[in-house]
Design an enzyme around this catalytic site. Structure first.
Site, PDB file in Angstrom:
ATOM      1  N   HIS A 192      -5.142  -1.554 -33.195  1.00  0.00           N
ATOM      2  CA  HIS A 192      -6.181  -1.339 -33.464  1.00  0.00           C
ATOM      3  C   HIS A 192      -6.498  -1.048 -34.396  1.00  0.00           C
ATOM      4  CE1 HIS A 192      -6.579  -2.673 -28.883  1.00  0.00           C
ATOM      5  NE2 HIS A 192      -7.582  -3.010 -28.989  1.00  0.00           N
ATOM      6  N   GLU A 211      23.235  -6.915 -16.501  1.00  0.00           N
ATOM      7  CA  GLU A 211      22.042  -7.325 -16.376  1.00  0.00           C
ATOM      8  C   GLU A 211      22.342  -8.836 -17.517  1.00  0.00           C
ATOM      9  OE1 GLU A 211      21.793  -8.656 -13.049  1.00  0.00           O
ATOM     10  OE2 GLU A 211      20.194  -7.096 -12.423  1.00  0.00           O
ATOM     11  N   SER A 255      -4.653  -7.023 -34.824  1.00  0.00           N
ATOM     12  CA  SER A 255      -4.063  -8.365 -35.028  1.00  0.00           C
ATOM     13  C   SER A 255      -3.757  -8.902 -36.062  1.00  0.00           C
ATOM     14  CB  SER A 255      -4.604  -9.087 -34.043  1.00  0.00           C
ATOM     15  OG  SER A 255      -4.742  -8.811 -32.469  1.00  0.00           O
ATOM     16  N   LYS A 305      -7.295 -17.066 -22.551  1.00  0.00           N
ATOM     17  CA  LYS A 305      -6.225 -18.039 -22.873  1.00  0.00           C
ATOM     18  C   LYS A 305      -5.475 -17.479 -22.665  1.00  0.00           C
ATOM     19  CE  LYS A 305      -4.167 -19.322 -27.705  1.00  0.00           C
ATOM     20  NZ  LYS A 305      -3.467 -18.284 -27.640  1.00  0.00           N
ATOM     21  N   ASP A 306      -5.107 -16.087 -22.739  1.00  0.00           N
ATOM     22  CA  ASP A 306      -4.128 -15.103 -21.661  1.00  0.00           C
ATOM     23  C   ASP A 306      -4.234 -15.536 -20.065  1.00  0.00           C
ATOM     24  OD1 ASP A 306      -3.880 -14.159 -24.421  1.00  0.00           O
ATOM     25  OD2 ASP A 306      -4.353 -11.898 -24.442  1.00  0.00           O
TER      26      ASP A 306
END
Length: 430
Positions: A219, A291, A223, A247-248
């Site tokens: 922040h 894994e 972004s 959107k997310d």
């Protein structure tokens, strides 16, 4: 970054005014993920993976806490309590499958998040600290996932712990004492299981703390975006809410469809069948593998087969850790003034036709037996991996000629219309 056009939080009633004065939590949320946080208007779905990673972290913590209520970190009963969770605890099977597959999806979205950062050079100034904290999060994730893999106390759990902790034994002088200290003995047993369980329970909360720092650091400069061009004017941004929350939310819905399909229809597809056999120190599995999300680094570890000055095993350990630690130096290895790979033609070729194929080969070879041709392929891919970051990237960033950048984010979205780019009113007067 302080945007002069960011909307200020205004409490709407007496209670919210009182709360804002005494504990400004609503203001914090509003400024972090609400209309008070302007975001570049051209973010693609590649920018969804950060939110997805946060969701799966919360999911892992919640399901992990529930599973911990029924698990006993004792080598004599650990496997039995895992089966007890699956068979006797109400919805225990779903909690365990949600947790196990949640770890895989957590790594999937984080890997996508990392590769997006590599392509769009999200590690460049002024966002170096965001990237560095992200690498710390990834290292903590790997440690947490490894310790969680040990807890079911199946064959792969036991022998995976034996092999991975045995890597420290390759370090001269201090290696064996470190290995004994990690395990609490000379082989995985009660002491190791208790230690791994305690750390596996604790580290997710440490990860959550570093995630808060990661978001805080984000922040400050704001972004990044697909063009790599910094925000210049109000028209370059839109409020995070409602545009990117919607959107997310859509992206989360799509990923959850795939996640629930795995949990309910293919819950064991990403695991190893030998881990449904109780740990037996006297029976070594024919093919010990971690894994799937550790496979590329496991392939790098096994790529060293010849002693040269140092033992091959030690070279493998050094290379495995170095393959991640070199990410810390990317902000200074890549000297190009252009961020986005869309405007770096030479960088783009080496990324899509060099680094990505090398990582795919490492993923495949890490899960394959330690035999030819997998060993040779892993050696070639490992060599290219280090060459890409340590040699190719610095040279390319110095010699390539980038393509022309758009003047602003708005121009990249709306075209080169002067009024649109400058944010002027284009609506005809009535």
């Amino acid at each position: 970054m302080s945007f002069p056009w960011a909307r200020e939080y205004q409490p709407s009633n007496g209670f919210t005014r009182f709360l804002d004065e005494k504990l400004p939590l609503p203001r914090l949320v509003y400024n972090a993920v609400g209309a008070g946080y302007p975001v570049p208007r051209n973010l693609s779905y590649f920018w969804n993976f950060g939110v997805l990673a946060g969701f799966f972290l919360v999911l892992q913590i919640v399901t992990g806490v529930v599973l911990a209520m029924h698990y006993a970190a004792n080598a004599q009963v650990a496997f039995a309590t895992t089966e007890h969770i699956m068979r006797n605890v109400n919805w225990g099977w779903m909690m365990r499958y949600a947790h196990a597959n949640g770890a895989s999806f957590f790594f999937i979205v984080v890997y996508m998040h990392i590769f997006r950062g590599l392509f769009y050079s999200s590690y460049k100034a002024p966002r170096e600290m965001i990237w560095l904290l992200g690498v710390v999060i990834f290292l903590l994730m790997m440690a947490t996932a490894f310790m969680g893999y040990v807890l079911p106390w199946g064959q792969m759990s036991f022998w995976g712990a034996k092999v991975i902790t045995g890597l420290f034994g390759a370090i001269p002088l201090v290696g064996e004492p470190i290995q004994v200290w990690l395990l609490g003995g000379f082989a995985p047993d009660n002491a190791a299981l208790n230690r791994f369980f305690s750390l596996h329970f604790l580290l997710p909360f440490v990860i959550a703390g570093v995630v808060i720092l990661h978001i805080w650091a984000l922040h400050i400069p704001g972004s990044s975006n697909p063009t790599g061009v910094e925000v210049k004017q109000e028209s370059d941004t839109v409020p995070f809410h409602p545009y990117y929350t919607a959107k997310d939310g859509f992206g989360l819905g799509v990923v959850l469809l795939a996640y629930f399909a795995m949990v309910f229809f293919l819950p064991n597809a990403l695991g190893h069948p030998d881990n449904y056999i109780e740990a037996n120190p006297l029976s070594t599995p024919a093919h010990i593998v971690p894994e799937w999300y550790f496979w590329p680094f496991y392939a790098i570890l096994r790529a060293f087969t010849v002693d040269f000055i140092l033992p091959a095993k030690l070279w493998g350990v050094i290379a495995m850790f170095a393959s991640i630690l070199l990410w810390f130096f990317l902000p200074w290895l890549d000297k190009s003034p252009v961020r986005s790979g869309h405007y770096r033609p030479l960088f783009r070729k080496f990324f899509w036709f060099g680094l990505i194929p090398a990582m795919i080969v490492l993923f495949i070879c890490g899960g394959a037996p330690a035999e030819e041709p997998y060993v040779m392929l892993s050696q070639i891919a490992t060599a290219y991996y280090f060459l890409h970051f340590l040699v190719i990237l610095p040279i390319v960033s110095s010699v390539e000629k980038p393509e022309p950048l758009p003047y602003s984010i708005t121009e990249a979205v709306l075209g080169s219309d002067k009024k649109a780019v400058l944010g002027e009113n284009t609506t005809p007067a009535v």
